[in-house]
Design a protein around this motif. Sequence first.
Motif, PDB file in Angstrom:
ATOM      1  N   VAL A 149      -7.495   4.780   3.372  1.00  0.00           N
ATOM      2  CA  VAL A 149      -6.993   4.791   1.992  1.00  0.00           C
ATOM      3  C   VAL A 149      -6.985   3.376   1.454  1.00  0.00           C
ATOM      4  CG1 VAL A 149      -5.524   6.782   2.417  1.00  0.00           C
ATOM      5  CG2 VAL A 149      -4.602   4.504   2.722  1.00  0.00           C
ATOM      6  N   SER A 150      -6.852   3.272   0.140  1.00  0.00           N
ATOM      7  CA  SER A 150      -6.613   1.960  -0.451  1.00  0.00           C
ATOM      8  C   SER A 150      -5.431   2.118  -1.387  1.00  0.00           C
ATOM      9  CB  SER A 150      -7.839   1.457  -1.206  1.00  0.00           C
ATOM     10  OG  SER A 150      -7.838   1.977  -2.512  1.00  0.00           O
ATOM     11  N   ALA A 151      -5.093   1.054  -2.099  1.00  0.00           N
ATOM     12  CA  ALA A 151      -3.921   1.126  -2.969  1.00  0.00           C
ATOM     13  C   ALA A 151      -4.089   2.198  -4.041  1.00  0.00           C
ATOM     14  CB  ALA A 151      -3.677  -0.230  -3.612  1.00  0.00           C
ATOM     15  N   ARG A 152      -5.341   2.580  -4.357  1.00  0.00           N
ATOM     16  CA  ARG A 152      -5.558   3.539  -5.440  1.00  0.00           C
ATOM     17  C   ARG A 152      -5.661   4.982  -4.956  1.00  0.00           C
ATOM     18  NH1 ARG A 152      -8.663  -0.129  -8.682  1.00  0.00           N
ATOM     19  NH2 ARG A 152      -7.108  -0.973 -10.098  1.00  0.00           N
ATOM     20  N   GLY A 153      -6.055   5.166  -3.707  1.00  0.00           N
ATOM     21  CA  GLY A 153      -6.211   6.548  -3.258  1.00  0.00           C
ATOM     22  C   GLY A 153      -7.117   6.644  -2.057  1.00  0.00           C
ATOM     23  N   LEU A 154      -7.706   7.827  -1.900  1.00  0.00           N
ATOM     24  CA  LEU A 154      -8.515   8.097  -0.716  1.00  0.00           C
ATOM     25  C   LEU A 154      -9.820   7.314  -0.763  1.00  0.00           C
ATOM     26  CD1 LEU A 154      -8.706   9.918   1.809  1.00  0.00           C
ATOM     27  CD2 LEU A 154      -9.985  11.533   0.426  1.00  0.00           C
ATOM     28  N   VAL A 155     -10.148   6.710   0.383  1.00  0.00           N
ATOM     29  CA  VAL A 155     -11.390   5.950   0.486  1.00  0.00           C
ATOM     30  C   VAL A 155     -12.411   6.692   1.332  1.00  0.00           C
ATOM     31  CG1 VAL A 155     -12.411   3.876   1.514  1.00  0.00           C
ATOM     32  CG2 VAL A 155     -10.370   3.697   0.105  1.00  0.00           C
TER      33      VAL A 155
ATOM     34  N   VAL B 244      -8.290  -2.258   2.715  1.00  0.00           N
ATOM     35  CA  VAL B 244      -7.983  -0.836   2.818  1.00  0.00           C
ATOM     36  C   VAL B 244      -6.993  -0.665   3.964  1.00  0.00           C
ATOM     37  CG1 VAL B 244     -10.209  -0.049   1.956  1.00  0.00           C
ATOM     38  CG2 VAL B 244      -9.899  -0.439   4.382  1.00  0.00           C
ATOM     39  N   ALA B 245      -6.541   0.563   4.172  1.00  0.00           N
ATOM     40  CA  ALA B 245      -5.669   0.825   5.307  1.00  0.00           C
ATOM     41  C   ALA B 245      -6.127   2.112   5.979  1.00  0.00           C
ATOM     42  CB  ALA B 245      -4.221   0.966   4.854  1.00  0.00           C
TER      43      ALA B 245
ATOM     44  N   LEU C 180       0.827  -1.201   0.000  1.00  0.00           N
ATOM     45  CA  LEU C 180       0.000   0.000   0.000  1.00  0.00           C
ATOM     46  C   LEU C 180       0.861   1.250   0.000  1.00  0.00           C
ATOM     47  CD1 LEU C 180      -2.774  -1.038   2.513  1.00  0.00           C
ATOM     48  CD2 LEU C 180      -3.076  -0.604   0.104  1.00  0.00           C
ATOM     49  N   ARG C 181       1.905   1.248   0.832  1.00  0.00           N
ATOM     50  CA  ARG C 181       2.760   2.416   0.912  1.00  0.00           C
ATOM     51  C   ARG C 181       3.419   2.717  -0.420  1.00  0.00           C
ATOM     52  NH1 ARG C 181       5.280   1.524   6.318  1.00  0.00           N
ATOM     53  NH2 ARG C 181       3.972   2.733   7.707  1.00  0.00           N
ATOM     54  N   GLN C 182       3.969   1.667  -1.060  1.00  0.00           N
ATOM     55  CA  GLN C 182       4.672   1.882  -2.327  1.00  0.00           C
ATOM     56  C   GLN C 182       3.721   2.385  -3.387  1.00  0.00           C
ATOM     57  OE1 GLN C 182       6.423  -1.958  -2.860  1.00  0.00           O
ATOM     58  NE2 GLN C 182       8.467  -1.154  -2.505  1.00  0.00           N
TER      59      GLN C 182
END
Lengths: 169, 280
Positions: free
Chosen positions: B138-144, B247-248, B89-91
């Motif tokens: 957030v998720s890997a794509r952006g703001l959730v 998600v994170a 997710l961070r990367q």
Amino acid sequence: MRPARVLFGLVVLLSALLIQLSVIGRLPLPGGPPDLLLVVVAAIALAEGPASGLATGFSAGLLADLSADHALGRLALAYALAGYVAGLFSSDLDRSAVTSFAAVAAAATVGILVFAVSGAVVGDPRTTLATLGRSLASSLPYDVALTPFVVPAMALAVRRLDPDPERRL
Amino acid sequence: MLAALTLITLDLQAGQGSPLASVRRGADAVLAPAQRVTGAAARSIGAVVTGLPRVAGYQAEARRLQLDNDRLRAELAASTDTRRQVGELRQLLGLKDAGRYTMVPAYVSSRGSFLGFDNAVTLDVGERDGIRKDQTVVSARGLVGRVLRVSRASCTVALITDPGFSAGARIAGHDGLGVARGDGRRGLRYEQVEGDRVEADDVLLTSGGTLARGIPVGRVRVVRTTGTQLKTASVEPFVDVSTLDLVAVVAAGPSGQPRVPVPPRTTSRPQPAGVPGTPR
């Protein structure tokens, strides 16, 4: 009310709520998803009458309200009235095959409208003409589509538990 | 049954305050474990159902993912499975100051939807995992979205497409600043407050405040200018909110203020050692 009937009601409502939250809410369906809890309430009301529909709807709606993030009581009110309306059809159940579909459609319409009105009164930003239209146009048909799966099962279960259901108005 | 209706009216009033918060917490405590189980089952069933129409594209994607997977495995060989997910997710997000943010991975355990009206999304992490109100999701794509309510083992999230959701946003690469609000359907509406350039295909990022800074929100689609020269735009979010799963939650930001370098003095007097902010 016999304890077995109350326990049955609680189990069924909780199961329907969990399925609605974890399964149906997450399906990527086009348009608004169906409301299994509403169909279950309508099915029980069809089998037992408007008074039971009111009580079942109130309980179901209260459970749903606790899991949601809007003012408590809104879904209780909507489902209670929806259950009452579905219960009004219970005396016509033996007359035609269309009755259960009509009952679910009527219950869904009443429930959606009451919820939308309470949303407007409380000032819920999620209540807009667009979301109302979406509910009526797609969630309602899905609910009616669920009818043949849910209503007969509920009717059978209720009849087993309470062979002589009271039908007071 | 009139008693039921009276009770409902009382409920309605009470629901707007917080005395019923403890009842909600109790309900959440009961529902959360059950939701976790049904959510896990639903995930596997849902994966099969949604995957069926897309089998054709899966082979190419599988090859690409295999390569990515091998690379990530090599890079993060020492980590546990959880830390690997957080690393991915961070990367993918490329958060600035990524090392200063603590991210807690979470699964969506349920999406409320009653009478066809969308309701809250709940995650399977809560207070005991360090989640607090108003944290960024957030998720890997952006703001959730943003955390609305926290219980011991679950939390409720307002999605970016929620009409009640709003966040400060800026255009990537310009000094435009404004507010992005959910439009209740599939996207957001962006209202420019500062700056005068908004164009289609501009990328929107969060601008800080209660949410973490610099998180991709979406891409501008249609721009409109209102009578008073204010620009509003419809934004297509990067995240597909109808297929959220992993998600994170950004659980903690940098502790304390990051150091801001001070320009060196031009006199010949020697700098005393240990002056804070002196660039090295």
